[in-house]
Design a protein around this motif. Structure first.
Motif, short mmCIF file in Angstrom:
data_model
loop_
_atom_site.label_atom_id
_atom_site.label_comp_id
_atom_site.label_asym_id
_atom_site.label_seq_id
_atom_site.Cartn_x
_atom_site.Cartn_y
_atom_site.Cartn_z
N UNK A 139 0.82 -1.21 0.00
CA UNK A 139 0.00 0.00 0.00
C UNK A 139 0.86 1.27 0.00
N UNK A 140 1.90 1.26 0.81
CA UNK A 140 2.82 2.42 0.83
C UNK A 140 3.46 2.60 -0.54
N UNK A 141 3.87 1.48 -1.15
CA UNK A 141 4.46 1.54 -2.49
C UNK A 141 3.49 2.10 -3.51
N UNK A 142 2.23 1.68 -3.46
CA UNK A 142 1.22 2.18 -4.40
C UNK A 142 0.97 3.67 -4.18
N UNK A 143 0.89 4.09 -2.93
CA UNK A 143 0.67 5.51 -2.64
C UNK A 143 1.85 6.33 -3.15
N UNK A 144 3.04 5.84 -2.89
CA UNK A 144 4.25 6.54 -3.35
C UNK A 144 4.28 6.64 -4.87
#
Length: 168
Positions: A139-144
């Motif tokens: 999720x953090x990767x997708x947001x980034x």
């Protein structure tokens, strides 16, 4: 070089898990009891703990250790896979498989350690920890990625707007 470091972190983390798993029941109990007592001291400085027995807290500490150590294994395995060029859903599935296999073999290994045994419940806790870590990291990767795409799009708009003004 980043690939080597990423996989080295995964292997070192697995070795740490192995180290904890190879401890006899007495060593393991002493370590977790010490951690439990220290946590109780810290918590009681903030708020008194009522109606909670040392055994209950000790049990929670031990099970949280399973969750947390596999939470970090899941994240490190996922990142190592991504750095190695395996992206998207495939990296998530492979990271989960790595964690699942390691959790099962870790519990199997404990069958041969003095006073220890294998518990399906621990494998499930390990998998929940790994799944949570992998999910949060994804999720953090997708947001980034989304923010970087937005930023790129905005800078492209500024460039196009600037180009249009220069043409007039």
């Amino acid at each position: 070089m980043r690939k080597i470091v990423a996989w080295l972190i995964v292997v070192l983390w697995m070795l740490l898990i192995f180290y904890f798993s190879q401890q006899s029941v007495f060593e393991s109990r002493d370590l977790s009891t010490m951690i439990t007592k220290r946590l109780i001291e810290i918590v009681e400085k903030v708020t008194p703990i009522e109606n909670m027995k040392l055994d209950q807290i000790h049990y929670l500490v031990r099970k949280n250790a399973h969750f947390n150590i596999y939470f970090l294994l899941g994240i490190s395995a996922l990142l190592a896979l991504k750095i190695s060029g395996i992206k998207g859903y495939c990296s998530v599935v492979i990271a989960l498989i790595i964690c699942m296999i390691y959790a099962v073999t870790d519990e199997f290994h404990q069958l041969f350690v003095l006073g220890r045994g294998a518990q399906v419940k621990d494998v499930l806790i390990d998998l929940v920890g790994a799944t949570t870590g992998i999910t949060i990291a994804s999720l953090i990767g997708m947001i980034r990625k989304s923010r970087m795409a937005q930023s790129k799009q905005e800078s492209l708009k500024v460039s196009v707007h600037k180009y249009d003004r220069e043409q007039w």
